[in-house]
Design an enzyme around this catalytic site. Structure first.
Site, PDB file in Angstrom:
ATOM      1  N   THR A 157       1.499   4.225  -0.453  1.00 25.51           N
ATOM      2  CA  THR A 157       2.482   3.658  -1.385  1.00 25.51           C
ATOM      3  C   THR A 157       2.723   4.610  -2.558  1.00 25.51           C
ATOM      4  O   THR A 157       1.802   5.299  -3.017  1.00 25.51           O
ATOM      5  CB  THR A 157       2.033   2.279  -1.908  1.00 25.51           C
ATOM      6  OG1 THR A 157       2.705   2.005  -3.138  1.00 25.51           O
ATOM      7  CG2 THR A 157       0.551   2.197  -2.165  1.00 25.51           C
ATOM      8  N   SER A 192      -2.808  -1.325  -9.782  1.00 24.42           N
ATOM      9  CA  SER A 192      -3.408  -2.583  -9.303  1.00 24.42           C
ATOM     10  C   SER A 192      -4.573  -2.233  -8.386  1.00 24.42           C
ATOM     11  O   SER A 192      -4.709  -1.087  -7.947  1.00 24.42           O
ATOM     12  CB  SER A 192      -2.401  -3.428  -8.525  1.00 24.42           C
ATOM     13  OG  SER A 192      -2.331  -3.013  -7.166  1.00 24.42           O
ATOM     14  N   TYR A 194      -4.931  -3.428  -5.353  1.00 27.23           N
ATOM     15  CA  TYR A 194      -4.333  -3.144  -4.037  1.00 27.23           C
ATOM     16  C   TYR A 194      -3.952  -1.664  -3.963  1.00 27.23           C
ATOM     17  O   TYR A 194      -4.321  -0.962  -3.013  1.00 27.23           O
ATOM     18  CB  TYR A 194      -3.098  -4.034  -3.793  1.00 27.23           C
ATOM     19  CG  TYR A 194      -2.079  -3.349  -2.910  1.00 27.23           C
ATOM     20  CD1 TYR A 194      -2.356  -3.080  -1.571  1.00 27.23           C
ATOM     21  CD2 TYR A 194      -0.842  -2.927  -3.420  1.00 27.23           C
ATOM     22  CE1 TYR A 194      -1.436  -2.404  -0.766  1.00 27.23           C
ATOM     23  CE2 TYR A 194       0.070  -2.263  -2.632  1.00 27.23           C
ATOM     24  CZ  TYR A 194      -0.231  -1.999  -1.307  1.00 27.23           C
ATOM     25  OH  TYR A 194       0.669  -1.323  -0.528  1.00 27.23           O
ATOM     26  N   HIS A 195      -3.226  -1.180  -4.981  1.00 27.56           N
ATOM     27  CA  HIS A 195      -2.813   0.223  -4.949  1.00 27.56           C
ATOM     28  C   HIS A 195      -4.025   1.158  -4.988  1.00 27.56           C
ATOM     29  O   HIS A 195      -3.998   2.242  -4.421  1.00 27.56           O
ATOM     30  CB  HIS A 195      -1.858   0.520  -6.117  1.00 27.56           C
ATOM     31  CG  HIS A 195      -0.522  -0.152  -5.973  1.00 27.56           C
ATOM     32  ND1 HIS A 195      -0.204  -1.328  -6.602  1.00 27.56           N
ATOM     33  CD2 HIS A 195       0.572   0.195  -5.252  1.00 27.56           C
ATOM     34  CE1 HIS A 195       1.030  -1.676  -6.276  1.00 27.56           C
ATOM     35  NE2 HIS A 195       1.526  -0.787  -5.465  1.00 27.56           N
ATOM     36  N   LYS A 198      -5.219   1.859  -1.646  1.00 29.65           N
ATOM     37  CA  LYS A 198      -4.390   2.839  -0.922  1.00 29.65           C
ATOM     38  C   LYS A 198      -4.799   4.269  -1.316  1.00 29.65           C
ATOM     39  O   LYS A 198      -4.762   5.179  -0.504  1.00 29.65           O
ATOM     40  CB  LYS A 198      -2.899   2.604  -1.189  1.00 29.65           C
ATOM     41  CG  LYS A 198      -2.414   1.194  -0.896  1.00 29.65           C
ATOM     42  CD  LYS A 198      -2.523   0.818   0.557  1.00 29.65           C
ATOM     43  CE  LYS A 198      -1.313   1.217   1.338  1.00 29.65           C
ATOM     44  NZ  LYS A 198      -1.293   0.591   2.693  1.00 29.65           N
TER      45      LYS A 198
HETATM   46  N1  LIG Z   1       6.589  -3.910   2.329  1.00 28.76           N
HETATM   47  C1  LIG Z   1       6.624  -2.989   1.378  1.00 28.76           C
HETATM   48  O1  LIG Z   1       7.516  -2.991   0.529  1.00 28.76           O
HETATM   49  C2  LIG Z   1       5.572  -1.924   1.324  1.00 28.76           C
HETATM   50  C3  LIG Z   1       5.701  -0.898   0.366  1.00 28.76           C
HETATM   51  C4  LIG Z   1       4.755   0.127   0.323  1.00 28.76           C
HETATM   52  C5  LIG Z   1       3.690   0.135   1.234  1.00 28.76           C
HETATM   53  N2  LIG Z   1       3.583  -0.885   2.146  1.00 28.76           N
HETATM   54  C6  LIG Z   1       2.459  -0.830   3.091  1.00 28.76           C
HETATM   55  O2  LIG Z   1       2.947  -1.003   4.408  1.00 28.76           O
HETATM   56  C7  LIG Z   1       1.999  -1.722   5.196  1.00 28.76           C
HETATM   57  C8  LIG Z   1       2.700  -2.919   5.819  1.00 28.76           C
HETATM   58  O3  LIG Z   1       3.221  -3.745   4.788  1.00 28.76           O
HETATM   59  P1  LIG Z   1       3.974  -5.090   5.090  1.00 28.76           P
HETATM   60  O4  LIG Z   1       4.907  -5.347   3.974  1.00 28.76           O
HETATM   61  O5  LIG Z   1       4.486  -5.070   6.488  1.00 28.76           O
HETATM   62  O6  LIG Z   1       2.764  -6.113   4.961  1.00 28.76           O
HETATM   63  P2  LIG Z   1       2.382  -7.336   5.916  1.00 28.76           P
HETATM   64  O7  LIG Z   1       1.313  -8.091   5.243  1.00 28.76           O
HETATM   65  O8  LIG Z   1       3.594  -8.088   6.298  1.00 28.76           O
HETATM   66  O9  LIG Z   1       1.819  -6.570   7.200  1.00 28.76           O
HETATM   67  C9  LIG Z   1       0.499  -6.174   7.362  1.00 28.76           C
HETATM   68  C10 LIG Z   1       0.001  -6.826   8.638  1.00 28.76           C
HETATM   69  O10 LIG Z   1      -1.339  -6.395   8.866  1.00 28.76           O
HETATM   70  C11 LIG Z   1      -2.088  -7.500   9.266  1.00 28.76           C
HETATM   71  N3  LIG Z   1      -3.498  -7.262   8.919  1.00 28.76           N
HETATM   72  C12 LIG Z   1      -4.040  -7.140   7.687  1.00 28.76           C
HETATM   73  N4  LIG Z   1      -5.367  -6.969   7.779  1.00 28.76           N
HETATM   74  C13 LIG Z   1      -5.666  -6.968   9.093  1.00 28.76           C
HETATM   75  C14 LIG Z   1      -6.872  -6.873   9.826  1.00 28.76           C
HETATM   76  N5  LIG Z   1      -8.062  -6.761   9.223  1.00 28.76           N
HETATM   77  N6  LIG Z   1      -6.817  -6.918  11.181  1.00 28.76           N
HETATM   78  C15 LIG Z   1      -5.626  -7.057  11.822  1.00 28.76           C
HETATM   79  N7  LIG Z   1      -4.461  -7.180  11.178  1.00 28.76           N
HETATM   80  C16 LIG Z   1      -4.476  -7.143   9.832  1.00 28.76           C
HETATM   81  C17 LIG Z   1      -1.492  -8.682   8.530  1.00 28.76           C
HETATM   82  O11 LIG Z   1      -1.771  -9.920   9.158  1.00 28.76           O
HETATM   83  C18 LIG Z   1      -0.018  -8.353   8.545  1.00 28.76           C
HETATM   84  O12 LIG Z   1       0.648  -8.925   9.638  1.00 28.76           O
HETATM   85  C19 LIG Z   1       0.858  -2.098   4.261  1.00 28.76           C
HETATM   86  O13 LIG Z   1      -0.197  -1.185   4.454  1.00 28.76           O
HETATM   87  C20 LIG Z   1       1.441  -1.938   2.876  1.00 28.76           C
HETATM   88  O14 LIG Z   1       0.449  -1.542   1.969  1.00 28.76           O
HETATM   89  C21 LIG Z   1       4.490  -1.900   2.204  1.00 28.76           C
END
Ligand SMILES: NC(=O)c1ccc[n+]([C@@H]2O[C@H](COP(=O)([O-])OP(=O)(O)OC[C@H]3O[C@@H](n4cnc5c(N)ncnc54)[C@H](O)[C@@H]3O)[C@@H](O)[C@H]2O)c1
Length: 394
Positions: A157, A192, A194-195, A198
Protein backbone atom coordinates in the site's frame (compact mmCIF):
# COMPACT_ATOMS: atom_id res chain seq x y z
CA UNK A 1 -0.45 -20.75 -16.85
CA UNK A 2 -1.39 -21.80 -13.38
CA UNK A 3 -2.22 -18.92 -11.03
CA UNK A 4 -3.05 -18.99 -7.33
CA UNK A 5 -5.02 -16.12 -5.80
CA UNK A 6 -4.79 -15.82 -2.01
CA UNK A 7 -7.77 -13.89 -0.64
CA UNK A 8 -9.90 -14.78 -3.68
CA UNK A 9 -13.21 -13.95 -2.01
CA UNK A 10 -12.26 -10.32 -1.41
CA UNK A 11 -13.02 -7.00 -3.05
CA UNK A 12 -9.98 -7.34 -5.34
CA UNK A 13 -9.54 -11.13 -5.25
CA UNK A 14 -12.79 -12.21 -6.89
CA UNK A 15 -12.61 -9.79 -9.84
CA UNK A 16 -8.96 -10.85 -10.31
CA UNK A 17 -10.01 -14.51 -10.40
CA UNK A 18 -12.63 -13.88 -13.11
CA UNK A 19 -10.21 -11.67 -15.07
CA UNK A 20 -7.49 -14.34 -15.30
CA UNK A 21 -9.97 -17.17 -15.79
CA UNK A 22 -11.46 -15.33 -18.77
CA UNK A 23 -8.00 -15.03 -20.28
CA UNK A 24 -7.34 -18.75 -20.27
CA UNK A 25 -5.36 -19.14 -17.02
CA UNK A 26 -5.95 -22.06 -14.63
CA UNK A 27 -7.12 -20.22 -11.53
CA UNK A 28 -7.29 -21.43 -7.93
CA UNK A 29 -8.67 -19.12 -5.22
CA UNK A 30 -8.15 -19.50 -1.48
CA UNK A 31 -10.02 -17.70 1.28
CA UNK A 32 -11.29 -18.28 4.83
CA UNK A 33 -14.11 -15.67 4.71
CA UNK A 34 -12.21 -13.48 7.17
CA UNK A 35 -13.62 -10.33 5.57
CA UNK A 36 -17.23 -11.49 5.53
CA UNK A 37 -17.03 -12.75 9.11
CA UNK A 38 -15.52 -9.44 10.23
CA UNK A 39 -18.38 -7.56 8.54
CA UNK A 40 -20.90 -9.73 10.40
CA UNK A 41 -19.09 -9.43 13.72
CA UNK A 42 -18.78 -5.65 13.49
CA UNK A 43 -22.29 -5.31 12.01
CA UNK A 44 -21.19 -3.16 9.07
CA UNK A 45 -23.49 -3.37 6.09
CA UNK A 46 -22.59 -4.44 2.58
CA UNK A 47 -24.37 -2.72 -0.30
CA UNK A 48 -25.79 -5.98 -1.63
CA UNK A 49 -25.62 -9.65 -0.67
CA UNK A 50 -22.82 -11.66 -2.29
CA UNK A 51 -23.01 -15.44 -2.85
CA UNK A 52 -20.33 -17.55 -1.16
CA UNK A 53 -17.08 -18.16 -3.00
CA UNK A 54 -18.15 -21.71 -3.89
CA UNK A 55 -21.50 -20.44 -5.19
CA UNK A 56 -19.76 -17.76 -7.27
CA UNK A 57 -17.36 -20.30 -8.78
CA UNK A 58 -20.36 -22.45 -9.74
CA UNK A 59 -22.20 -19.46 -11.27
CA UNK A 60 -19.03 -18.54 -13.18
CA UNK A 61 -18.78 -22.07 -14.52
CA UNK A 62 -22.46 -22.19 -15.54
CA UNK A 63 -22.19 -18.88 -17.42
CA UNK A 64 -18.74 -19.21 -19.01
CA UNK A 65 -17.89 -22.92 -18.96
CA UNK A 66 -14.66 -21.99 -17.14
CA UNK A 67 -13.47 -23.42 -13.86
CA UNK A 68 -12.14 -21.48 -10.86
CA UNK A 69 -11.00 -24.00 -8.24
CA UNK A 70 -11.89 -23.03 -4.66
CA UNK A 71 -10.06 -23.79 -1.43
CA UNK A 72 -11.64 -22.61 1.82
CA UNK A 73 -8.87 -22.46 4.40
CA UNK A 74 -6.94 -20.21 6.76
CA UNK A 75 -3.61 -19.23 5.22
CA UNK A 76 -2.21 -18.21 8.59
CA UNK A 77 -2.09 -21.98 9.18
CA UNK A 78 1.21 -23.04 7.58
CA UNK A 79 -0.12 -26.49 6.63
CA UNK A 80 -2.93 -24.93 4.57
CA UNK A 81 -0.41 -22.71 2.78
CA UNK A 82 2.03 -25.56 2.18
CA UNK A 83 -0.67 -27.86 0.81
CA UNK A 84 -1.12 -25.44 -2.12
CA UNK A 85 2.44 -26.18 -3.21
CA UNK A 86 3.02 -29.75 -2.01
CA UNK A 87 -0.02 -31.15 -3.84
CA UNK A 88 -1.93 -32.24 -0.73
CA UNK A 89 -4.47 -29.42 -1.16
CA UNK A 90 -8.15 -30.18 -0.53
CA UNK A 91 -10.41 -28.31 -2.93
CA UNK A 92 -13.76 -27.17 -1.53
CA UNK A 93 -15.05 -26.97 -5.07
CA UNK A 94 -13.49 -28.01 -8.38
CA UNK A 95 -14.69 -29.87 -11.45
CA UNK A 96 -11.49 -31.87 -11.42
CA UNK A 97 -9.94 -32.29 -7.96
CA UNK A 98 -6.55 -33.32 -9.31
CA UNK A 99 -3.71 -31.01 -8.15
CA UNK A 100 -2.94 -28.50 -10.87
CA UNK A 101 0.76 -28.45 -10.06
CA UNK A 102 2.89 -25.73 -8.53
CA UNK A 103 1.59 -22.29 -9.55
CA UNK A 104 3.78 -20.13 -11.80
CA UNK A 105 2.29 -17.03 -10.17
CA UNK A 106 0.79 -16.30 -6.75
CA UNK A 107 -1.21 -13.12 -6.20
CA UNK A 108 -1.25 -12.37 -2.49
CA UNK A 109 -4.26 -10.34 -1.33
CA UNK A 110 -5.05 -12.36 1.82
CA UNK A 111 -4.77 -9.81 4.59
CA UNK A 112 -6.86 -7.75 6.97
CA UNK A 113 -7.00 -4.55 4.86
CA UNK A 114 -8.54 -1.89 7.08
CA UNK A 115 -6.73 0.83 9.04
CA UNK A 116 -9.70 1.57 11.39
CA UNK A 117 -10.18 -2.18 12.05
CA UNK A 118 -6.56 -2.43 13.18
CA UNK A 119 -7.13 0.37 15.71
CA UNK A 120 -10.53 -0.56 17.21
CA UNK A 121 -8.67 -1.91 20.26
CA UNK A 122 -5.74 -4.17 21.21
CA UNK A 123 -7.67 -7.27 20.19
CA UNK A 124 -8.21 -6.15 16.60
CA UNK A 125 -4.65 -4.83 16.47
CA UNK A 126 -3.38 -8.29 17.40
CA UNK A 127 -5.63 -10.02 14.87
CA UNK A 128 -4.27 -7.72 12.17
CA UNK A 129 -0.65 -8.26 13.16
CA UNK A 130 -0.83 -12.02 13.51
CA UNK A 131 -3.03 -12.64 10.47
CA UNK A 132 -1.13 -10.48 8.01
CA UNK A 133 2.38 -11.40 9.08
CA UNK A 134 1.71 -15.12 9.41
CA UNK A 135 0.10 -15.35 5.96
CA UNK A 136 3.06 -13.57 4.35
CA UNK A 137 5.67 -15.54 6.30
CA UNK A 138 3.92 -18.85 5.55
CA UNK A 139 4.01 -17.96 1.87
CA UNK A 140 7.74 -17.14 1.99
CA UNK A 141 8.59 -20.48 3.63
CA UNK A 142 6.31 -22.47 1.29
CA UNK A 143 8.17 -20.90 -1.65
CA UNK A 144 11.54 -21.55 -0.06
CA UNK A 145 10.69 -25.22 0.46
CA UNK A 146 8.67 -26.04 -2.67
CA UNK A 147 9.11 -23.50 -5.46
CA UNK A 148 11.70 -20.73 -5.55
CA UNK A 149 10.82 -19.92 -9.15
CA UNK A 150 7.18 -18.97 -8.54
CA UNK A 151 6.57 -15.26 -9.06
CA UNK A 152 4.72 -13.56 -6.18
CA UNK A 153 2.65 -10.45 -6.79
CA UNK A 154 1.92 -8.93 -3.40
CA UNK A 155 -0.36 -5.98 -2.90
CA UNK A 156 1.27 -3.49 -0.61
CA UNK A 157 0.00 0.00 0.00
CA UNK A 158 1.06 3.57 -0.68
CA UNK A 159 0.25 4.07 3.02
CA UNK A 160 3.57 2.41 3.83
CA UNK A 161 5.39 5.57 2.78
CA UNK A 162 3.19 7.91 4.82
CA UNK A 163 3.37 11.54 3.73
CA UNK A 164 7.08 12.46 3.71
CA UNK A 165 8.16 15.97 2.92
CA UNK A 166 10.20 14.73 -0.08
CA UNK A 167 9.26 13.05 -3.40
CA UNK A 168 8.31 9.37 -3.10
CA UNK A 169 10.16 7.05 -5.52
CA UNK A 170 9.00 3.54 -6.48
CA UNK A 171 10.19 1.61 -3.47
CA UNK A 172 13.92 2.33 -3.38
CA UNK A 173 16.18 5.25 -2.59
CA UNK A 174 19.88 5.73 -3.18
CA UNK A 175 21.69 7.21 -0.21
CA UNK A 176 25.13 8.75 -0.31
CA UNK A 177 27.08 9.12 2.94
CA UNK A 178 30.70 9.95 3.66
CA UNK A 179 31.56 9.49 -0.01
CA UNK A 180 29.95 6.04 -0.40
CA UNK A 181 26.50 5.16 -1.76
CA UNK A 182 24.05 2.27 -1.58
CA UNK A 183 20.40 1.56 -2.44
CA UNK A 184 17.84 0.95 0.33
CA UNK A 185 14.11 0.54 0.75
CA UNK A 186 12.64 4.05 0.93
CA UNK A 187 12.00 4.89 4.62
CA UNK A 188 8.52 3.78 5.64
CA UNK A 189 6.38 5.55 8.26
CA UNK A 190 2.83 4.27 8.31
CA UNK A 191 -0.21 6.00 9.80
CA UNK A 192 -1.97 2.89 11.14
CA UNK A 193 -1.19 -0.56 12.50
CA UNK A 194 -2.66 -2.14 9.38
CA UNK A 195 -0.25 -0.12 7.24
CA UNK A 196 2.55 -1.07 9.63
CA UNK A 197 1.87 -4.76 8.90
CA UNK A 198 2.31 -3.97 5.20
CA UNK A 199 5.72 -2.46 5.96
CA UNK A 200 6.58 -5.63 7.87
CA UNK A 201 5.39 -7.69 4.87
CA UNK A 202 7.85 -5.77 2.71
CA UNK A 203 10.63 -6.54 5.19
CA UNK A 204 9.72 -10.26 5.26
CA UNK A 205 9.67 -10.40 1.48
CA UNK A 206 12.94 -8.49 1.12
CA UNK A 207 14.55 -10.92 3.56
CA UNK A 208 13.24 -13.93 1.57
CA UNK A 209 14.43 -12.43 -1.71
CA UNK A 210 17.93 -11.87 -0.31
CA UNK A 211 18.18 -15.28 1.37
CA UNK A 212 16.44 -17.59 -1.09
CA UNK A 213 16.51 -15.76 -4.42
CA UNK A 214 12.73 -15.56 -4.66
CA UNK A 215 11.09 -13.36 -7.31
CA UNK A 216 8.60 -10.86 -5.92
CA UNK A 217 6.69 -7.85 -7.21
CA UNK A 218 5.26 -5.61 -4.49
CA UNK A 219 2.56 -3.25 -5.74
CA UNK A 220 2.16 -0.18 -3.52
CA UNK A 221 -1.49 0.38 -4.16
CA UNK A 222 -3.62 3.39 -3.31
CA UNK A 223 -7.30 3.19 -2.31
CA UNK A 224 -9.36 1.48 -5.04
CA UNK A 225 -12.83 2.55 -6.23
CA UNK A 226 -15.52 0.90 -8.30
CA UNK A 227 -17.75 -2.16 -8.15
CA UNK A 228 -18.03 -3.30 -11.75
CA UNK A 229 -15.56 -5.06 -14.05
CA UNK A 230 -16.19 -6.34 -17.58
CA UNK A 231 -16.30 -9.90 -16.28
CA UNK A 232 -18.89 -9.19 -13.58
CA UNK A 233 -21.26 -7.42 -15.96
CA UNK A 234 -22.61 -10.72 -17.27
CA UNK A 235 -24.50 -11.38 -14.01
CA UNK A 236 -25.19 -9.24 -10.92
CA UNK A 237 -24.35 -12.19 -8.68
CA UNK A 238 -20.74 -11.96 -9.85
CA UNK A 239 -20.30 -8.41 -8.60
CA UNK A 240 -17.60 -8.02 -5.98
CA UNK A 241 -18.08 -7.40 -2.25
CA UNK A 242 -18.81 -3.70 -1.72
CA UNK A 243 -18.62 -1.90 1.62
CA UNK A 244 -19.57 1.71 2.28
CA UNK A 245 -18.91 1.81 6.03
CA UNK A 246 -16.07 3.47 7.90
CA UNK A 247 -14.22 0.20 8.54
CA UNK A 248 -14.08 -1.46 5.12
CA UNK A 249 -15.40 1.18 2.69
CA UNK A 250 -12.72 3.09 0.78
CA UNK A 251 -13.30 6.82 0.45
CA UNK A 252 -14.72 7.16 -3.08
CA UNK A 253 -16.99 4.13 -2.62
CA UNK A 254 -18.16 5.56 0.71
CA UNK A 255 -18.80 9.09 -0.56
CA UNK A 256 -20.87 7.80 -3.50
CA UNK A 257 -23.18 5.88 -1.19
CA UNK A 258 -23.38 8.75 1.32
CA UNK A 259 -24.43 11.11 -1.47
CA UNK A 260 -27.32 8.87 -2.41
CA UNK A 261 -28.81 8.70 1.09
CA UNK A 262 -28.37 12.40 1.86
CA UNK A 263 -25.60 11.79 4.40
CA UNK A 264 -23.18 14.74 4.28
CA UNK A 265 -19.79 13.65 2.90
CA UNK A 266 -17.52 13.08 5.91
CA UNK A 267 -14.28 14.93 5.16
CA UNK A 268 -11.88 14.47 8.07
CA UNK A 269 -10.58 17.80 9.37
CA UNK A 270 -9.25 20.26 6.81
CA UNK A 271 -9.48 17.73 3.97
CA UNK A 272 -6.05 18.38 2.48
CA UNK A 273 -5.07 14.70 2.93
CA UNK A 274 -3.79 13.75 -0.52
CA UNK A 275 -3.52 10.16 -1.74
CA UNK A 276 -3.18 8.26 -5.02
CA UNK A 277 -6.27 6.41 -6.32
CA UNK A 278 -7.11 3.81 -8.93
CA UNK A 279 -10.05 2.13 -10.59
CA UNK A 280 -10.78 -1.51 -9.74
CA UNK A 281 -10.25 -2.35 -13.44
CA UNK A 282 -6.72 -0.97 -13.21
CA UNK A 283 -5.87 -3.21 -10.24
CA UNK A 284 -6.62 -6.13 -12.55
CA UNK A 285 -4.55 -4.68 -15.38
CA UNK A 286 -1.62 -4.02 -13.03
CA UNK A 287 -1.69 -7.60 -11.74
CA UNK A 288 -1.85 -8.87 -15.33
CA UNK A 289 1.05 -6.76 -16.60
CA UNK A 290 3.13 -7.67 -13.54
CA UNK A 291 2.36 -11.34 -14.21
CA UNK A 292 3.39 -11.04 -17.87
CA UNK A 293 6.76 -9.44 -16.99
CA UNK A 294 7.79 -11.21 -13.78
CA UNK A 295 10.46 -10.02 -11.36
CA UNK A 296 13.87 -11.65 -11.83
CA UNK A 297 15.19 -14.26 -9.45
CA UNK A 298 16.51 -12.47 -6.37
CA UNK A 299 14.59 -9.29 -7.21
CA UNK A 300 12.08 -7.42 -5.06
CA UNK A 301 10.50 -5.20 -7.71
CA UNK A 302 8.34 -2.36 -6.40
CA UNK A 303 5.83 -0.27 -8.32
CA UNK A 304 3.57 2.48 -7.02
CA UNK A 305 0.09 1.41 -8.09
CA UNK A 306 -1.89 4.63 -8.42
CA UNK A 307 -3.17 6.45 -11.49
CA UNK A 308 -3.89 9.97 -10.15
CA UNK A 309 -3.84 11.87 -6.87
CA UNK A 310 -6.62 13.80 -5.12
CA UNK A 311 -7.11 15.49 -1.79
CA UNK A 312 -10.15 14.49 0.30
CA UNK A 313 -11.62 17.94 -0.47
CA UNK A 314 -11.20 17.41 -4.22
CA UNK A 315 -12.92 14.02 -4.00
CA UNK A 316 -15.81 15.43 -1.99
CA UNK A 317 -16.26 18.25 -4.51
CA UNK A 318 -16.22 15.79 -7.42
CA UNK A 319 -18.82 13.54 -5.79
CA UNK A 320 -20.91 16.59 -4.94
CA UNK A 321 -20.80 17.87 -8.54
CA UNK A 322 -21.69 14.50 -10.08
CA UNK A 323 -24.36 13.89 -7.43
CA UNK A 324 -25.98 17.24 -8.10
CA UNK A 325 -26.12 16.43 -11.82
CA UNK A 326 -28.00 13.25 -10.85
CA UNK A 327 -30.51 15.24 -8.79
CA UNK A 328 -29.01 14.74 -5.30
CA UNK A 329 -28.52 17.61 -2.89
CA UNK A 330 -25.02 16.55 -1.74
CA UNK A 331 -23.60 18.33 1.32
CA UNK A 332 -20.03 18.26 2.58
CA UNK A 333 -19.22 18.17 6.29
CA UNK A 334 -15.77 18.75 7.78
CA UNK A 335 -15.87 16.58 10.87
CA UNK A 336 -13.28 16.32 13.63
CA UNK A 337 -10.55 14.00 12.35
CA UNK A 338 -10.73 10.62 14.13
CA UNK A 339 -7.26 9.77 12.75
CA UNK A 340 -3.87 11.14 13.64
CA UNK A 341 -2.57 12.38 10.30
CA UNK A 342 -1.38 15.50 8.49
CA UNK A 343 -4.35 17.39 7.05
CA UNK A 344 -2.19 19.52 4.78
CA UNK A 345 1.08 18.18 3.43
CA UNK A 346 3.47 17.77 0.51
CA UNK A 347 2.73 14.71 -1.66
CA UNK A 348 4.61 13.85 -4.82
CA UNK A 349 4.88 10.12 -5.57
CA UNK A 350 6.30 8.68 -8.81
CA UNK A 351 3.98 6.21 -10.60
CA UNK A 352 5.50 5.42 -13.96
CA UNK A 353 6.71 1.82 -13.64
CA UNK A 354 3.38 0.10 -14.29
CA UNK A 355 2.66 2.33 -17.27
CA UNK A 356 6.10 1.40 -18.63
CA UNK A 357 5.14 -2.30 -18.55
CA UNK A 358 1.88 -1.68 -20.42
CA UNK A 359 -0.87 -0.54 -18.02
CA UNK A 360 -3.31 1.91 -19.62
CA UNK A 361 -4.87 3.99 -16.84
CA UNK A 362 -8.58 4.64 -16.38
CA UNK A 363 -9.30 7.95 -14.68
CA UNK A 364 -11.97 9.11 -12.23
CA UNK A 365 -14.09 10.99 -14.75
CA UNK A 366 -17.59 12.30 -14.07
CA UNK A 367 -18.92 9.46 -16.27
CA UNK A 368 -17.15 6.83 -14.17
CA UNK A 369 -18.54 8.34 -10.95
CA UNK A 370 -22.01 8.58 -12.49
CA UNK A 371 -21.78 4.86 -13.31
CA UNK A 372 -21.03 4.12 -9.64
CA UNK A 373 -24.02 6.24 -8.60
CA UNK A 374 -26.24 4.18 -10.92
CA UNK A 375 -25.21 0.83 -9.42
CA UNK A 376 -25.45 2.14 -5.83
CA UNK A 377 -28.91 3.61 -6.52
CA UNK A 378 -30.19 0.16 -7.45
CA UNK A 379 -29.48 -0.94 -3.89
CA UNK A 380 -30.54 2.27 -2.14
CA UNK A 381 -33.01 0.47 0.11
CA UNK A 382 -30.14 -1.65 1.55
CA UNK A 383 -28.07 1.34 2.67
CA UNK A 384 -27.77 1.71 6.45
CA UNK A 385 -26.88 5.20 7.61
CA UNK A 386 -25.83 3.94 11.05
CA UNK A 387 -22.73 2.15 9.70
CA UNK A 388 -21.32 5.05 7.70
CA UNK A 389 -19.51 6.70 10.58
CA UNK A 390 -18.61 4.76 13.71
CA UNK A 391 -15.94 7.07 15.09
CA UNK A 392 -13.00 4.71 15.53
CA UNK A 393 -10.20 6.93 16.82
CA UNK A 394 -6.46 6.48 16.57
N1 LIG B 1 -8.98 -2.19 -1.59
C1 LIG B 1 -8.07 -1.23 -1.54
O1 LIG B 1 -8.37 -0.06 -1.76
C2 LIG B 1 -6.65 -1.56 -1.20
C3 LIG B 1 -5.68 -0.53 -1.26
C4 LIG B 1 -4.35 -0.82 -0.99
C5 LIG B 1 -3.97 -2.13 -0.67
N2 LIG B 1 -4.93 -3.11 -0.61
C6 LIG B 1 -4.48 -4.47 -0.29
O2 LIG B 1 -5.01 -5.37 -1.24
C7 LIG B 1 -5.31 -6.63 -0.63
C8 LIG B 1 -6.76 -6.98 -0.94
O3 LIG B 1 -7.60 -5.95 -0.43
P1 LIG B 1 -9.17 -6.02 -0.55
O4 LIG B 1 -9.69 -4.64 -0.55
O5 LIG B 1 -9.54 -6.96 -1.65
O6 LIG B 1 -9.52 -6.67 0.86
P2 LIG B 1 -10.54 -7.85 1.20
O7 LIG B 1 -10.65 -7.92 2.66
O8 LIG B 1 -11.79 -7.68 0.44
O9 LIG B 1 -9.76 -9.12 0.62
C9 LIG B 1 -8.83 -9.86 1.34
C10 LIG B 1 -9.33 -11.30 1.34
O10 LIG B 1 -8.38 -12.10 2.03
C11 LIG B 1 -9.06 -12.98 2.86
N3 LIG B 1 -8.18 -13.36 3.98
C12 LIG B 1 -7.69 -12.56 4.95
N4 LIG B 1 -6.95 -13.28 5.81
C13 LIG B 1 -6.97 -14.55 5.36
C14 LIG B 1 -6.43 -15.77 5.83
N5 LIG B 1 -5.72 -15.84 6.97
N6 LIG B 1 -6.65 -16.91 5.12
C15 LIG B 1 -7.38 -16.87 3.98
N7 LIG B 1 -7.94 -15.76 3.50
C16 LIG B 1 -7.74 -14.61 4.18
C17 LIG B 1 -10.30 -12.22 3.32
O11 LIG B 1 -11.34 -13.08 3.75
C18 LIG B 1 -10.67 -11.45 2.08
O12 LIG B 1 -11.60 -12.13 1.28
C19 LIG B 1 -5.02 -6.46 0.86
O13 LIG B 1 -3.76 -7.02 1.14
C20 LIG B 1 -4.98 -4.96 1.06
O14 LIG B 1 -4.08 -4.63 2.08
C21 LIG B 1 -6.24 -2.85 -0.86
Amino acid sequence: MNILILGGDGYLGWPTAMYFSNRGYDVTVVDNYFRRNACTELDVGMLYPVPTLVERAKIWHELTGKEIKVVIGDLSDPEVMRSLFSGTVEYSWALDRKFLGIPETVIHYAEQPSAPYSLINYKYANITLTNNLLVTNNLMFALRDFSRDTHVIHIGTMGEYGTPNIDIPEGWIQIQRNGRKDTFLFPRQAGSLYHTTKIMDTDLMWFAVRMWDLRITDLMQGPVYGMETKDSMIDDRLRTIFNYDEVFGTIINRFTVQAIVDYPLTVYGKGGQTRGYLNLNDTLQCAHMAEKTPAQKGELRIFNQIMETFSANQLAEKVQRVGKAQGYDVKIDHIENPRKEAEEHYYNPTYQGLIDIGVEPHYLTDEVLAGMFQVAETYKSNIRKDVIFKGITW
